[in-house]
Design a protein around this motif. Structure first.
Motif, PDB file in Angstrom:
ATOM      1  N   PRO A 266      -5.591  10.570  -2.414  1.00 22.68           N
ATOM      2  CA  PRO A 266      -5.309   9.768  -3.133  1.00 22.68           C
ATOM      3  C   PRO A 266      -3.720   9.717  -3.665  1.00 22.68           C
ATOM      4  O   PRO A 266      -3.368   8.658  -4.336  1.00 22.68           O
TER       5      PRO A 266
ATOM      6  N   THR B 169      -1.944   7.429  -1.471  1.00 17.05           N
ATOM      7  CA  THR B 169      -2.303   5.748  -2.121  1.00 17.05           C
ATOM      8  C   THR B 169      -1.723   5.642  -3.328  1.00 17.05           C
ATOM      9  O   THR B 169      -1.107   4.218  -3.187  1.00 17.05           O
TER      10      THR B 169
ATOM     11  N   GLN C 178       1.998   4.734  -2.406  1.00 17.76           N
ATOM     12  CA  GLN C 178       2.054   3.522  -1.689  1.00 17.76           C
ATOM     13  C   GLN C 178       2.111   2.429  -2.852  1.00 17.76           C
ATOM     14  O   GLN C 178       2.953   1.667  -2.638  1.00 17.76           O
ATOM     15  N   GLU C 179       1.478   2.558  -3.779  1.00 17.37           N
ATOM     16  CA  GLU C 179       1.348   1.634  -4.940  1.00 17.37           C
ATOM     17  C   GLU C 179       2.579   2.056  -5.764  1.00 17.37           C
ATOM     18  O   GLU C 179       3.176   0.923  -6.058  1.00 17.37           O
TER      19      GLU C 179
ATOM     20  N   ALA D 151      -7.901   0.735  -3.664  1.00 15.71           N
ATOM     21  CA  ALA D 151      -6.949   1.878  -3.751  1.00 15.71           C
ATOM     22  C   ALA D 151      -6.702   2.410  -2.339  1.00 15.71           C
ATOM     23  O   ALA D 151      -5.774   2.698  -1.731  1.00 15.71           O
ATOM     24  N   LYS D 152      -7.979   2.497  -1.568  1.00 18.45           N
ATOM     25  CA  LYS D 152      -7.838   2.852   0.079  1.00 18.45           C
ATOM     26  C   LYS D 152      -7.306   2.229   0.962  1.00 18.45           C
ATOM     27  O   LYS D 152      -7.004   2.444   2.101  1.00 18.45           O
TER      28      LYS D 152
ATOM     29  N   PRO E  25      -4.680  -0.258   2.786  1.00 19.17           N
ATOM     30  CA  PRO E  25      -3.134  -0.057   3.006  1.00 19.17           C
ATOM     31  C   PRO E  25      -2.749  -1.302   2.389  1.00 19.17           C
ATOM     32  O   PRO E  25      -3.142  -2.268   2.607  1.00 19.17           O
TER      33      PRO E  25
END
Length: 521
Positions: A224, A227, A230-231, A518-519, A521
Motif C-alpha cells: 500500500p 500506492t 503514486q497518489e 487504490a490498487k 495504477p
C-alpha cells in the motif's frame, strides 16, 4: 562532581554545556507554540495508531505507532505528544556532539555545532509529532557510525550502522535515499575498502532482519505504501517546484550557512578530512536524486547535521590560528542573529490574527503555498493546527442525545477529522473512522448501523449527503467548524438517524471500491 545513591559521577564542563543545550531544546519546543493551537492533523492519525498496532501502515512504517503506544500509556496528554519529537531532536544534538568529538573537535566546535542544530529547521520539525523527527535522528546516527568506523577502523561500528539503518527504515522510508547517496559515494572514494569488511554484510543482514516484518506486511497488503507514493506524486509532488526545493535548502539552516560552507571547503581541502571526502559527494548525489524525483524540500534535512559537524570542527581550527579572539563570539552571535528571522516565521507562537497582519512576510518566502500548489492566507501547518477541538466538541454534542450509541457510525472525510474526534472526544468509544488513509482498514462493521454522524469537508458537493438522506428517516445539520483560520473551516457535521436500509452493506461496498481504486495504477 555529583553524588547519587552513594555513587560518584563526574559531570565535566563539556557535559554541563551539553545538558544546557538539551534543556534549552525542550524549553524552546514548548515555548514556541501558542496555546491557541491544537495538534496538527497528521499527529492525530499517528496517535490513533497506538490503538491499532501493526507492522505497517498505509501512511508510515510502525516505529511511530510504538512511540504513540508509550504516549497512550503515559496518558495521551499534550505534554507527552510534544515530548517525544523534542526528545529525538535532543538526541540528534547529542549525536552531532559525539560526531564532533570523533572529528577531534574541541569545546568551541561542540558549542558551534550544537547551536547550529538547535537554531535550525530541526527545531521547527520537532514541534510536530511526525516521523520526520525520528528520520533526521536516524540519518545522523548512520552517518555517525560510518565516521566512527573510519576513525577507529573498528568494523563493529558497521553492525551499529546496520541497526541504525534498520530502525530508520521503520521510522520513515525516506532513509532509503541515504543509502542511494552514500553507497555510490563510497564506491567512488578510497573508502571503498569498506566493501571488503565482513561486518558490513552482517550489518546489512541486521538491517534486513529489523526491516523484514514491515516488508512482509507490505507484501501481504499488496504494498500500500507504493500506492500511496503514486497518489502523493499525482496530487502533491506534481506541484513541487524544483527551484523552490533548492531555495528552501538555504532557508533551513539560514543562520549556519557559513558552517555548511566550511564543511564543503574542509571536505575538499582540509587534509585531516580527506578520508571523509565522500560525505561531500553523498550530499550532492542524494540532493540530485531528491531534485530529480521532485521531492519535498524537507526530505533532505537529514543531510545537514553531519555537515554542521564537519564545518564546526574546521572553523574552530581556522579561528584557533587567529590572534584576535573576538572572532569566536562574533561567529556565535552571527548564528543566533541569523536564526532569528527563521524563528519569527517558522513557529506558531503568534495568534492566527497576528499572522494575518504580517502575512506578506510569509508570502515572500513561499510559506503560504500549500501542497495543492495554491496560495492561502496561512501557512498550511498552522492552519492544520486549528479547529480540531471545536470539531470534536460539536461532534460530541451531536453524539450525546443518541440512545443506541453502539449502533452509531461516526465517519469522516479525512484522517485528521477522525483522529481529532477520537483524541478530543469525551466518549472514548466513539471510534470515528474514515475511508481515508489507515482508517479504511480500521472500520468495524460487526454491529448493525442504525445512525450515522457524517463529517463533511466544506469544499465537497452535497451529492453524498442527498444520497444518504434516502437511507435514513431523518437528517439534521449538527454543527460546523467556524474558526476562520482553520483549514477545516466550514466542515459540516450531519446527523442521520433511523436507517431504512442495510448501511453496513453500503459501507462495505464503499470500502472495497476505495481499496480497488487504490490498487489501480
Amino acid at each position: 562532581m555529583i553524588y547519587f545513591m552513594n555513587r560518584r559521577f563526574v559531570l565535566s564542563n563539556k557535559n554541563i554545556i551539553l545538558l544546557c543545550f538539551i534543556i534549552a531544546k525542550f524549553v524552546l519546543q514548548y515555548l514556541l507554540i501558542n496555546p491557541v493551537y491544537d495538534l496538527q492533523r497528521d499527529e492525530y492519525l499517528h496517535l490513533d495508531q497506538a490503538n491499532h498496532l501493526a507492522w505497517g501502515y498505509i501512511s508510515v512504517p510502525p516505529f511511530t505507532s510504538w512511540i504513540s503506544y508509550i504516549i497512550r500509556i503515559l496518558g495521551n496528554g499534550y505534554f507527552w505528544v510534544k515530548f517525544f519529537p523534542a526528545l529525538f531532536g535532543a538526541l540528534t544534538i547529542v549525536v552531532v556532539w559525539k560526531t564532533i568529538e570523533a572529528l577531534k573537535g574541541n569545546l568551541f566546535a561542540l558549542v558551534l555545532g550544537s547551536l547550529a542544530i538547535l537554531l535550525s529547521v530541526v527545531l521547527r520539525i520537532n514541534i510536530l509529532y511526525q516521523p520526520n523527527s525520528f528520520d533526521i535522528f536516524f540519518w545522523m546516527l548512520v552517518y555517525f557510525t560510518v565516521i566512527k568506523y573510519i576513525d577507529t577502523n573498528n568494523s563493529r561500528w558497521l553492525l551499529a550502522a546496520g541497526a541504525a539503518f534498520g530502525f530508520g527504515f521503520l521510522s520513515k522510508y525516506n532513509i532509503v535515499f541515504l543509502a542511494l547517496g552514500l553507497v555510490p559515494a563510497i564506491l567512488l572514494s578510497r573508502q571503498r575498502k569498506i566493501f571488503n569488511e565482513k561486518n558490513l554484510y552482517i550489518g546489512a543482514a541486521i538491517a534486513l532482519v529489523i526491516m523484514l516484518p514491515n516488508i512482509v506486511w507490505q507484501f501481504k497488503n499488496d504494498f500500500p505504501t507504493l500506492t500511496q507514493l503514486q497518489e502523493l506524486s499525482r496530487t502533491q509532488l506534481v506541484n513541487v517546484n524544483r527551484s523552490d526545493f533548492v531555495k528552501e535548502q538555504f532557508i533551513f539552516f539560514a543562520g549556519s550557512l557559513i558552517i555548511i560552507l566550511g564543511a564543503f571547503i574542509s571536505l575538499l581541502f582540509y587534509s585531516p578530512f580527506r578520508k571523509y571526502r565522500f560525505f561531500l559527494w553523498t550530499y550532492f548525489i542524494t540532493l540530485f536524486i531528491f531534485i530529480f524525483f521532485k521531492a519535498k524540500a524537507y526530505y533532505a534535512i537529514g543531510l545537514y547535521p553531519v555537515l554542521l559537524a564537519f564545518g564546526s570542527v574546521y572553523l574552530e581550527k581556522i579561528l584557533e590560528n587567529q590572534r584576535r579572539k573576538f572572532w569566536k563570539p562574533v561567529l556565535i552571535m552571527a548564528i543566533v542573529l541569523g536564526s532569528v528571522p527563521l524563528i519569527l516565521i517558522a513557529f506558531p507562537f503568534q495568534s492566527p490574527a497576528k499572522i494575518q497582519e504580517v502575512s506578506q512576510r510569509y508570502r515572500k518566502l513561499g510559506l503560504l503555498r500549500w501542497e495543492d500548489g495554491k496560495e492561502h492566507n496561512m501557512p498550511q501547518d498552522f492552519a492544520d493546527m486549528l479547529g480540531w477541538s471545536e470539531l470534536a466538541r460539536k461532534t460530541d454534542a451531536a453524539y450525546a442525545p443518541i440512545n443506541n450509541k453502539d449502533n452509531t457510525l461516526v465517519i469522516c472525510d479525512n484522517y485528521g477529522q477522525a483522529g481529532a474526534i477520537n483524541y478530543y472526544s469525551g466518549y472514548k468509544n466513539i471510534n470515528a473512522v474514515s475511508l481515508n488513509a489507515d482508517y479504511i482498514n480500521w472500520i468495524s462493521l460487526d454491529k448493525k448501523i442504525v445512525n450515522m454522524i457524517l463529517v463533511r469537508e466544506a469544499n465537497d458537493s452535497d451529492e453524498i449527503v442527498e444520497a444518504l438522506k434516502g437511507f435514513f428517516t431523518q437528517c439534521t445539520i449538527a454543527g460546523k467548524i467556524e474558526n476562520e483560520y482553520a483549514r477545516e473551516m466550514g466542515t459540516t457535521i450531519y446527523l442521520f438517524t433511523g436507517a431504512k436500509t442495510d448501511i453496513n452493506k453500503i459501507i462495505s461496498q464503499k470500502i472495497n471500491e476505495r481499496k480497488a481504486a487504490a490498487k489501480t495504477p
